[in-house]
Write a protein that holds these residues in place. Structure first.
Motif, PDB file in Angstrom:
ATOM      1  N   SER A   1      10.632 -61.134  57.492  1.00  0.00           N
ATOM      2  CA  SER A   1      10.697 -61.815  58.783  1.00  0.00           C
ATOM      3  C   SER A   1      12.097 -61.653  59.375  1.00  0.00           C
ATOM      4  O   SER A   1      13.076 -61.513  58.641  1.00  0.00           O
ATOM      5  N   HIS A   2      12.181 -61.709  60.684  1.00  0.00           N
ATOM      6  CA  HIS A   2      13.486 -61.627  61.328  1.00  0.00           C
ATOM      7  C   HIS A   2      13.602 -62.639  62.453  1.00  0.00           C
ATOM      8  O   HIS A   2      12.600 -63.082  63.031  1.00  0.00           O
TER       9      HIS A   2
ATOM     10  N   VAL B   1      19.114 -61.928  61.834  1.00  0.00           N
ATOM     11  CA  VAL B   1      19.035 -62.152  60.389  1.00  0.00           C
ATOM     12  C   VAL B   1      17.630 -61.814  59.916  1.00  0.00           C
ATOM     13  O   VAL B   1      16.662 -61.833  60.690  1.00  0.00           O
ATOM     14  N   TYR B   2      17.526 -61.488  58.619  1.00  0.00           N
ATOM     15  CA  TYR B   2      16.241 -61.365  57.946  1.00  0.00           C
ATOM     16  C   TYR B   2      16.134 -62.515  56.941  1.00  0.00           C
ATOM     17  O   TYR B   2      17.139 -62.929  56.346  1.00  0.00           O
ATOM     18  N   TYR B   3      14.924 -63.010  56.741  1.00  0.00           N
ATOM     19  CA  TYR B   3      14.760 -64.152  55.838  1.00  0.00           C
ATOM     20  C   TYR B   3      13.337 -64.160  55.279  1.00  0.00           C
ATOM     21  O   TYR B   3      12.458 -63.431  55.747  1.00  0.00           O
ATOM     22  N   GLY B   4      13.099 -65.029  54.283  1.00  0.00           N
ATOM     23  CA  GLY B   4      11.754 -65.230  53.759  1.00  0.00           C
ATOM     24  C   GLY B   4      11.690 -65.114  52.266  1.00  0.00           C
ATOM     25  O   GLY B   4      12.704 -64.958  51.568  1.00  0.00           O
ATOM     26  N   GLY B   5      10.472 -65.168  51.727  1.00  0.00           N
ATOM     27  CA  GLY B   5      10.260 -65.063  50.299  1.00  0.00           C
ATOM     28  C   GLY B   5       8.860 -65.496  49.908  1.00  0.00           C
ATOM     29  O   GLY B   5       8.149 -66.159  50.667  1.00  0.00           O
TER      30      GLY B   5
ATOM     31  N   PRO C   1      14.274 -60.771  52.303  1.00  0.00           N
ATOM     32  CA  PRO C   1      14.943 -60.104  53.430  1.00  0.00           C
ATOM     33  C   PRO C   1      15.458 -58.706  53.117  1.00  0.00           C
ATOM     34  O   PRO C   1      15.644 -57.906  54.037  1.00  0.00           O
ATOM     35  N   LYS C   2      15.672 -58.375  51.881  1.00  0.00           N
ATOM     36  CA  LYS C   2      16.178 -57.046  51.534  1.00  0.00           C
ATOM     37  C   LYS C   2      15.199 -55.932  51.909  1.00  0.00           C
ATOM     38  O   LYS C   2      15.589 -54.769  52.035  1.00  0.00           O
ATOM     39  N   GLU C   3      13.919 -56.276  52.123  1.00  0.00           N
ATOM     40  CA  GLU C   3      12.927 -55.270  52.497  1.00  0.00           C
ATOM     41  C   GLU C   3      13.087 -54.820  53.944  1.00  0.00           C
ATOM     42  O   GLU C   3      12.566 -53.777  54.333  1.00  0.00           O
ATOM     43  N   GLY C   4      13.745 -55.631  54.792  1.00  0.00           N
ATOM     44  CA  GLY C   4      14.094 -55.200  56.138  1.00  0.00           C
ATOM     45  C   GLY C   4      12.965 -55.259  57.153  1.00  0.00           C
ATOM     46  O   GLY C   4      11.927 -55.894  56.944  1.00  0.00           O
TER      47      GLY C   4
ATOM     48  N   SER D   1      10.119 -63.288  64.839  1.00  0.00           N
ATOM     49  CA  SER D   1       8.893 -62.584  64.439  1.00  0.00           C
ATOM     50  C   SER D   1       7.896 -63.628  63.950  1.00  0.00           C
ATOM     51  O   SER D   1       8.270 -64.620  63.318  1.00  0.00           O
ATOM     52  N   VAL D   2       6.625 -63.437  64.289  1.00  0.00           N
ATOM     53  CA  VAL D   2       5.595 -64.440  64.025  1.00  0.00           C
ATOM     54  C   VAL D   2       4.662 -63.947  62.928  1.00  0.00           C
ATOM     55  O   VAL D   2       4.053 -62.875  63.052  1.00  0.00           O
TER      56      VAL D   2
END
Length: 420
Positions: free
Chosen positions: A358-359, A408-412, A350-353, A186-187
């Motif tokens: 981001s994924h 996976v989901y990631y970010g912050g 990532p908990k927001e999905g 995802s961009v």
């Protein structure tokens, strides 16, 4: 467009060049007839008749009118401010390296010729396409910002920066022999502080814990010091000595060989950027070893952009031992009392999905040449350097999206009450 150069006309035949340095001679019909007569009398063939302009300090009394070659924007800039040069494919900087052979281009050029009639139908459309396209056998190269303005000084044009200033939220697959990696990203357009950067990438490495680390990286980034703005751009990087003396971004040094005329590495992405809770925009990137040549190919949305010749590497010349996917933030001011506000991914945990975090989905590896396979959920290991600032989540069985394969989901957000 009126120019005032001195001009020379060159006639090339049988490897011999004749130079006519006086511009007025070009207007003489008799001279041209004499040249044709000379060639015919000696049974010679004229392979090239060309006009080349050489700018000198002196002036001519004549005005010389020249048309802009197809594929070049007369203004020199695209609508997003990038300057794109259409460079002869054989004159790109990588061929300054004597170990990189021009003959390797033949196969990819033939594929490019077959695509010409359909250019550009994929979604890799960039802003500079609105002003034209690069001709066949040329490649679009983003002009480095340091050549656009003398006042710009890139501080982080290489990755040889203090490892303590980086934050990661990534997954690693188990060690093995791998010939490729792929994923759909995802961009987003994360906020970055001055002198920081944020990126998302896939990473193929060998000798991972050694000063001889070999690395190939590809993904998207917001990197103001490298590009001079906060736009989201696709990038590549490589090194053979742990970011010490070898390697560079994009086409900044002799290494990656571009074959596509449709995509300028480093130019800003024109596809819609993902919006929080509204839409998700994606880009598929793959790096894999070519079975015939042994080179590492870069493919974006199923179009081959170019390759890293296997001769560049000592470890990666055979295969990669580890693969990683995820996000990275570089925080320049690590001595500050507060954490940087530079975001990773969407800037949300990532908990927001889906649609919020981001994924990276449809993770693939190539265990055998030309055979893609899923890495497997249990083969992935999370590496998160500061989870209160940036994190990564591997969804459990009930949370996995159908058709996404391994994802996976990631970010912050960086600085926040929980990341002081």
């Amino acid at each position: 467009m009126s120019l005032r150069p001195s001009v020379r006309q060159i006639v090339i035949y049988c490897g011999v060049r004749l130079y006519l340095r006086n511009y007025r001679l070009l207007r003489r019909l008799g001279l041209r007839i004499s040249l044709i007569y000379y060639l015919a009398r000696n049974l010679l063939i004229a392979n090239e008749l060309d006009l080349k302009n050489v700018f000198l300090n002196g002036d001519l009394s004549e005005n010389v009118y020249m048309s802009q070659p197809s594929g070049l924007d007369i203004s020199g800039k695209s609508d997003n401010g990038d300057i794109i040069d259409c460079v002869n494919i054989y004159k790109q900087i990588s061929f300054d390296n004597p170990s990189i052979k021009r003959s390797q281009l033949n196969l990819n050029l033939e594929k490019q010729r077959k695509r010409d009639n359909s250019f550009p139908k994929n979604k890799l459309v960039q802003g500079w396409h609105r002003n034209g396209e690069c001709p066949f056998q040329t490649v679009p190269i983003l002009r480095p910002l340091r050549r656009q303005t003398s006042s710009f000084q890139p501080l982080l044009a290489s990755k040889s920066v203090d490892i303590t200033k980086r934050e990661h939220a990534v997954v690693w697959n188990q060690q093995g022999a791998y010939y490729g990696a792929s994923a759909k990203f995802s961009v987003w357009n994360p906020r970055t502080e001055e002198n920081d950067f944020s990126l998302t990438q896939l990473w193929l490495v060998d000798e991972v814990h050694s000063s001889k680390l070999n690395s190939i990286e590809a993904g998207w980034t917001v990197h103001p010091n490298l590009f001079g703005d906060n736009k989201t751009r696709f990038f590549i990087y490589w090194t053979t000595d742990y970011y010490n003396k070898t390697g560079c971004y994009n086409l900044e040094c002799s290494g990656f060989v571009q074959t596509s005329r449709t995509f300028a590495l480093g130019s800003s992405l024109s596809l819609p950027i993902s919006k929080y809770d509204k839409k998700s925009s994606e880009l598929k990137a793959s790096v894999f070893k070519n079975k015939e040549s042994g080179d590492w190919l870069l493919e974006l949305d199923n179009e081959v952009i170019g390759y890293w010749p296997y001769e560049l590497f000592d470890g990666l010349n055979a295969s990669a031992s580890r693969i990683s996917w995820g996000g990275e933030v570089y925080k320049s001011n690590s001595s500050s009392k507060r954490h940087t506000t530079t975001q990773m991914g969407s800037g949300h945990f990532p908990k927001e999905g889906y649609l919020r975090a981001s994924h990276i989905r449809n993770l693939l590896v190539m265990n055998e040449l030309n055979k893609w396979t899923s890495p497997g959920w249990t083969s992935l290991t999370k590496v998160i350097t500061k989870p209160q600032c940036y994190s990564l989540k591997i969804p459990n069985t009930l949370q996995r999206k159908l058709g996404w394969g391994v994802h996976v989901y990631y970010g912050g957000p960086g600085f926040s009450p929980q990341c002081p």
